[in-house]
Design a protein around this motif. Structure first.
Motif, mmCIF file in Angstrom:
data_model
loop_
_atom_site.group_PDB
_atom_site.id
_atom_site.type_symbol
_atom_site.label_atom_id
_atom_site.label_comp_id
_atom_site.label_asym_id
_atom_site.label_seq_id
_atom_site.Cartn_x
_atom_site.Cartn_y
_atom_site.Cartn_z
ATOM 1 N N GLN A 187 36.496 18.799 20.943
ATOM 2 C CA GLN A 187 37.293 17.509 20.700
ATOM 3 C C GLN A 187 38.040 18.284 20.766
ATOM 4 O OE1 GLN A 187 35.583 14.403 19.765
ATOM 5 N NE2 GLN A 187 34.067 15.770 21.348
ATOM 6 N N ARG A 188 39.082 16.577 21.464
ATOM 7 C CA ARG A 188 40.603 16.382 21.383
ATOM 8 C C ARG A 188 41.838 18.158 21.766
ATOM 9 N NH1 ARG A 188 37.891 15.257 16.829
ATOM 10 N NH2 ARG A 188 38.242 17.388 16.136
ATOM 11 N N LEU A 189 41.185 18.353 23.000
ATOM 12 C CA LEU A 189 41.620 19.455 23.480
ATOM 13 C C LEU A 189 42.528 18.495 23.978
ATOM 14 C CD1 LEU A 189 42.152 21.482 25.126
ATOM 15 C CD2 LEU A 189 41.166 20.837 27.100
ATOM 16 N N GLN A 190 44.331 19.236 23.987
ATOM 17 C CA GLN A 190 45.631 19.083 24.102
ATOM 18 C C GLN A 190 46.047 19.593 25.528
ATOM 19 O OE1 GLN A 190 48.629 17.834 21.723
ATOM 20 N NE2 GLN A 190 47.206 18.369 20.622
ATOM 21 N N VAL A 191 46.251 19.465 26.634
ATOM 22 C CA VAL A 191 47.220 20.388 27.538
ATOM 23 C C VAL A 191 48.511 19.800 28.353
ATOM 24 C CG1 VAL A 191 46.241 21.000 30.243
ATOM 25 C CG2 VAL A 191 44.573 21.011 28.655
ATOM 26 N N VAL A 192 49.698 20.825 27.957
ATOM 27 C CA VAL A 192 50.727 20.030 27.688
ATOM 28 C C VAL A 192 52.002 20.677 27.872
ATOM 29 C CG1 VAL A 192 52.535 19.415 26.227
ATOM 30 C CG2 VAL A 192 50.356 18.737 25.467
ATOM 31 N N LYS A 193 52.387 20.246 29.520
ATOM 32 C CA LYS A 193 53.340 21.199 29.893
ATOM 33 C C LYS A 193 52.978 22.547 30.300
ATOM 34 C CE LYS A 193 57.301 18.632 27.272
ATOM 35 N NZ LYS A 193 58.687 18.766 26.678
ATOM 36 N N ASN A 194 51.933 22.564 30.958
ATOM 37 C CA ASN A 194 52.012 23.700 32.117
ATOM 38 C C ASN A 194 51.978 23.369 33.674
ATOM 39 O OD1 ASN A 194 49.844 25.524 30.089
ATOM 40 N ND2 ASN A 194 49.158 23.076 29.739
ATOM 41 N N HIS A 195 52.630 24.802 34.073
ATOM 42 C CA HIS A 195 52.319 24.813 35.712
ATOM 43 C C HIS A 195 51.425 25.162 36.198
ATOM 44 C CE1 HIS A 195 56.039 26.211 38.891
ATOM 45 N NE2 HIS A 195 54.772 25.129 39.473
ATOM 46 N N PHE A 196 51.172 24.704 37.287
ATOM 47 C CA PHE A 196 49.902 25.531 37.487
ATOM 48 C C PHE A 196 49.933 25.470 39.308
ATOM 49 C CE2 PHE A 196 47.841 22.933 34.115
ATOM 50 C CZ PHE A 196 47.229 23.469 33.552
ATOM 51 N N SER A 197 50.042 26.265 39.545
ATOM 52 C CA SER A 197 50.054 26.350 41.187
ATOM 53 C C SER A 197 49.672 27.446 42.757
ATOM 54 C CB SER A 197 51.999 26.746 41.150
ATOM 55 O OG SER A 197 52.081 28.450 40.600
ATOM 56 N N ASP A 198 49.849 26.995 43.706
ATOM 57 C CA ASP A 198 49.131 28.114 44.411
ATOM 58 C C ASP A 198 47.427 28.691 44.508
ATOM 59 O OD1 ASP A 198 51.721 28.404 45.875
ATOM 60 O OD2 ASP A 198 52.598 28.461 43.813
ATOM 61 N N HIS A 199 47.085 27.560 44.503
ATOM 62 C CA HIS A 199 45.582 27.776 44.758
ATOM 63 C C HIS A 199 44.852 27.003 45.810
ATOM 64 C CE1 HIS A 199 41.002 27.506 42.446
ATOM 65 N NE2 HIS A 199 41.041 28.272 43.640
ATOM 66 N N SER A 200 44.583 28.531 46.384
ATOM 67 C CA SER A 200 44.306 27.843 47.677
ATOM 68 C C SER A 200 43.382 28.504 48.613
ATOM 69 C CB SER A 200 45.264 29.405 49.160
ATOM 70 O OG SER A 200 45.307 30.652 48.513
ATOM 71 N N PHE A 201 42.511 28.203 47.461
ATOM 72 C CA PHE A 201 40.494 28.592 48.152
ATOM 73 C C PHE A 201 40.609 27.634 49.097
ATOM 74 C CE2 PHE A 201 36.950 26.681 46.984
ATOM 75 C CZ PHE A 201 35.335 27.924 47.370
ATOM 76 N N THR A 202 39.502 27.564 50.067
ATOM 77 C CA THR A 202 39.314 26.659 51.410
ATOM 78 C C THR A 202 37.831 25.630 51.174
ATOM 79 O OG1 THR A 202 38.991 28.385 52.859
ATOM 80 C CG2 THR A 202 41.398 27.660 52.781
ATOM 81 N N GLY A 203 37.404 26.130 50.152
ATOM 82 C CA GLY A 203 35.742 25.708 50.258
ATOM 83 C C GLY A 203 36.145 23.918 49.686
ATOM 84 N N ASP A 204 35.316 23.591 49.520
ATOM 85 C CA ASP A 204 35.423 21.978 50.056
ATOM 86 C C ASP A 204 34.613 21.566 47.635
ATOM 87 O OD1 ASP A 204 36.050 21.296 51.823
ATOM 88 O OD2 ASP A 204 34.090 21.168 52.486
ATOM 89 N N ASN A 205 34.885 22.651 47.158
ATOM 90 C CA ASN A 205 34.292 22.449 46.124
ATOM 91 C C ASN A 205 34.608 23.707 45.035
ATOM 92 O OD1 ASN A 205 33.041 20.988 43.869
ATOM 93 N ND2 ASN A 205 31.303 21.438 43.738
#
Length: 479
Positions: A187-205
């Motif tokens: 409950q009530r997770l907060q995900v705030v002001k993060n930088h997500f980058s450079d995930h290059s997996f080529t699969g579909d899922n």
């Protein structure tokens, strides 16, 4: 509550050292001798074991390798809301944690972990018996192991803010949110002001940046908030933010140059508001019931800007088989309003052709602009309401019903941040007609007032309060 600090060499300590011994009471003498930063894993574990509410444990800069199956255990430690137990690197990113595991939490609350560079080879889990755990200003780059997810949240009231998650080439998620038991949600997770980058997996899922829930938890409310995050080159999955639970808020995020988009894949009653999706492939895609999508800006995608999903089932419900629950739930009773969808190669609004068509969706006060193809390419629908949309550009109207739109030049101007906004005299100004839900602000943070404009932008002569995010706005050094 007395706050103890495991740190030496402070300005306050130097000031006390300058005083004559007779001036020091027993209390001030204790305050004048704070403990030094810990310099080993064993010393850190001892400090944690002895920690009380309000304590701040500082770890000296350096690389620390946790051997074998060992871990830094945070067990039965309980800070308070006003006096958490804080474990912090001496400088941001200055403490590198290597090995199979780092912190392992159990039966603990109000713990802050700050400033570490995580380089471990197994999942960092916040279990269901922990709550109010905060991960802030850390750098996450785990071992590049296929199907390894980096942070798993099962506990309530967790906050993940101002971190960097980066560089993964295999299946697995940066953040995955589950919950206790087989079908409940944290409950009530907060995900705030993060930088997500450079995930290059080529699969579909299986390579999402964030996944909130999964099919078995779709009907459970999570009340998670994902806001003010930047996603760049997040191409591990067509879904950068994948929502598979109910009653969540996804707002004010920026996704740039990424294969992944924002997808309400399972669940009901979520809000997607004020997000920028720029120059990637996938846009917004929505399944389930009673969602609200307002004030989003989608531009320059190679795919569709917004897909209103059909279903292999009308509604998910209790008692489904596992296979049935994995299927798509047709989109019913969504409100899609005040969005700007401009120059996306496959068009603006699109449908699908599964057995169960979407029903009773309101599409109002949106601005659809394109250079080629069809702006609206819906498959079968039932009970849709189309009103006060503006279409423009060389792209054809497609199959939008007559009376649900006006074809007129919205007089957009491209500003320094690359965003197309309304210019003075635009026919979109004051032309919105949808009364409910009330949309009080635009994507820029400007008040809409009583006469609202069509599209994500409300015409204004003042600078935007919010713009597309950049690296300076997020991550360990963000305000």
């Amino acid at each position: 509550m007395q706050r103890r600090t495991f740190l030496s060499g402070t300005v306050l300590g130097a000031a006390f050292a300058a005083l004559p011994a007779s001036a020091l009471t027993a209390t001030t003498a204790a305050a004048a001798a704070p403990k030094a930063p810990v310099t080993s894993v064993d010393a850190l574990q001892k400090a944690i074991d002895q920690a009380a509410p309000g304590d701040r444990i500082v770890v000296a800069d350096g690389t620390y390798t946790i051997s074998g199956k060992s871990a830094i255990k945070v067990t039965g430690k309980n800070g308070t809301t006003s006096a958490p137990i804080t474990i912090v690197a001496a400088s941001r990113g200055g403490v590198v944690l290597r090995g199979e595991r780092s912190f392992v939490f159990s039966k603990s609350t109000n713990i802050v972990i700050s400033g570490f560079a995580f380089r471990q080879s197994s999942t960092l889990e916040i279990p269901a018996d922990c709550s109010r755990i905060r991960l802030t200003r850390n750098d996450f780059q785990f071992a590049d192991i296929t199907k390894l997810s980096w942070v798993l949240v099962r506990g309530d009231d967790v906050k993940i803010d101002r971190n960097r998650f980066h560089h993964k080439t295999t299946a697995g998620l940066f953040i995955v949110v589950d919950g206790p038991g087989a079908d409940a949600m944290a409950q009530r997770l907060q995900v705030v002001k993060n930088h997500f980058s450079d995930h290059s997996f080529t699969g579909d899922n299986g390579g999402e940046s964030i996944r909130i829930g999964f099919s078995g938890r779709a009907l459970s409310a999570a009340h998670a908030t994902v806001e003010h995050n930047l996603f760049e080159r997040c191409s591990g999955d067509p879904e950068a933010i994948s929502v598979k639970s109910s009653n969540n808020i996804i707002r004010y995020n920026t996704i740039r140059d990424s294969r992944g988009g924002i997808v309400l894949r399972h669940g009901n009653g979520s809000t997607v508001e004020g997000n920028y999706l720029l120059g990637g492939r996938e846009g917004l895609r929505v399944y389930g019931n009673d969602h609200v999508l307002v004030n989003n800006y989608v531009s320059g995608l190679s795919g569709n800007a917004l897909v209103i999903g059909s279903g292999s089932t009308r509604d998910h419900h209790e008692g489904e088989t596992e296979k049935q629950r994995r299927g798509n739930d047709a989109c019913d009773r969504a409100v899609i309003a005040h969005n700007t969808l401009v120059d996306n190669k496959k068009g603006a609004l699109a449908g699908e052709s599964r057995t169960y068509e979407p029903r009773n969706v309101v599409i109002a006060d949106n601005l659809l602009v394109g250079k080629a193809g069809q702006l609206v390419a819906m498959d079968k629908t039932t009970g849709f309401t189309w009103r006060s949309n503006i279409l423009w550009g060389a792209a054809s109207n497609g199959n939008i019903p007559t009376g649900g739109f006006t074809r007129v030049d919205p007089r957009l101007r491209r500003e320094s941040d690359g965003v197309y906004r309304l210019s003075a005299g635009s026919p979109a100004i004051g032309a919105a007609t949808l009364k409910s839900p009330v949309v009080t602000e635009d994507i820029d943070g400007h008040q809409r007032g009583s006469r609202r404009d069509i599209g994500a932008d409300e015409y204004a002569t003042t600078a935007p309060v919010r713009r597309p995010l950049t690296k300076a706005d997020v991550g360990p050094d963000a305000a």
